[in-house]
Design a protein around this motif. Structure first.
Motif, PDB file in Angstrom:
ATOM      1  N   ILE A  38      -4.384  -2.460   5.498  1.00 55.13           N
ATOM      2  CA  ILE A  38      -3.419  -2.974   6.472  1.00 55.13           C
ATOM      3  C   ILE A  38      -3.254  -4.481   6.380  1.00 55.13           C
ATOM      4  N   SER A  41      -1.439  -5.460   3.183  1.00 49.39           N
ATOM      5  CA  SER A  41      -0.013  -5.105   3.259  1.00 49.39           C
ATOM      6  C   SER A  41       0.750  -6.089   4.131  1.00 49.39           C
ATOM      7  N   MET A  42       0.151  -6.441   5.265  1.00 49.48           N
ATOM      8  CA  MET A  42       0.812  -7.391   6.162  1.00 49.48           C
ATOM      9  C   MET A  42       0.996  -8.751   5.493  1.00 49.48           C
ATOM     10  N   THR A  71       5.304  -0.980   0.057  1.00 51.73           N
ATOM     11  CA  THR A  71       4.300  -1.627   0.913  1.00 51.73           C
ATOM     12  C   THR A  71       4.586  -1.357   2.379  1.00 51.73           C
ATOM     13  N   LEU A  75       2.010   0.536   4.846  1.00 51.68           N
ATOM     14  CA  LEU A  75       1.565  -0.074   6.106  1.00 51.68           C
ATOM     15  C   LEU A  75       1.768   0.894   7.267  1.00 51.68           C
TER      16      LEU A  75
END
Length: 203
Positions: A38, A41-42, A71, A75
């Protein structure tokens, strides 16, 4: 003088208990985050969106938006899995105090919010934003960014408290909590405010 000494001891004890509670919540969230990408991805999406916004060539800008689709999907899927994993926790472990009073969430549940529900709200919000095809690419990216920032604020609030979470958002993203809250979808905002405001203390 004796009263002042007792007062200082009480304050120091409360600070120590606060730090202990924060460490426990931080470790708990980190444990549940570990299987997922996570944070990576962020970070990737944030950098890519900002790069696209700075791009002058419309065709190149469109390519950057399109390249983020895998992506974005990852996420959204990871966050659903995180919310599902966290939902299995016992209620006392999943609550965090709205104000920094040690273990207030265990003594007075009304003075806390349930992180299980918060993560579910964010999972739904991020998923809706990622699947939203009615917005232009720029507006869609802004919506996803806002949903991510509010989610990150909630995670920091759970671990360290609301004031620290807001200060971090402002320092790292030059965005205030109120601005992030105003930029998410109306459904996310309504569900989120209902959760964190909840019943008044003593109601």
């Amino acid at each position: 003088m004796e009263f002042f000494s007792v007062f200082i001891l009480v304050v120091l004890a409360m600070q120590a208990l606060n730090r202990r509670g924060q460490r426990e919540r931080t470790a708990l969230l980190a444990e549940h985050l570990r299987p997922y990408s996570i944070e990576q991805s962020m970070e990737q999406l944030t950098h890519a969106y900002l790069r696209a916004l700075d791009e002058k060539d419309p065709e190149r800008q469109h390519q950057i938006w399109q390249l983020q689709s895998p992506t974005e999907t990852r996420l959204a899927e990871d966050f659903v899995s995180l919310a599902t994993s966290f939902s299995r926790l016992a209620p006392p472990l999943a609550r965090t105090p709205k104000v920094s009073i040690p273990y207030l969430e265990k003594l007075v549940p009304q003075a806390s919010f349930d992180m299980r529900r918060a993560l579910a709200i964010h999972a739904e919000g991020i998923g809706r934003a990622v699947r939203n095809t009615s917005l232009g690419e720029k507006d869609r990216a802004f919506l996803i960014l806002a949903e991510m920032l509010l989610m990150q604020h909630t995670c920091h609030w759970f671990c360290r408290g609301r004031a620290v979470a807001s200060a971090r958002m402002l320092a790292r993203h030059q965005t205030s909590y109120d601005k992030a809250l105003a930029s998410v979808s109306a459904r996310t905002r309504n569900d989120y405010l209902k959760l964190i405001n909840g019943p008044a203390l003593g109601a």
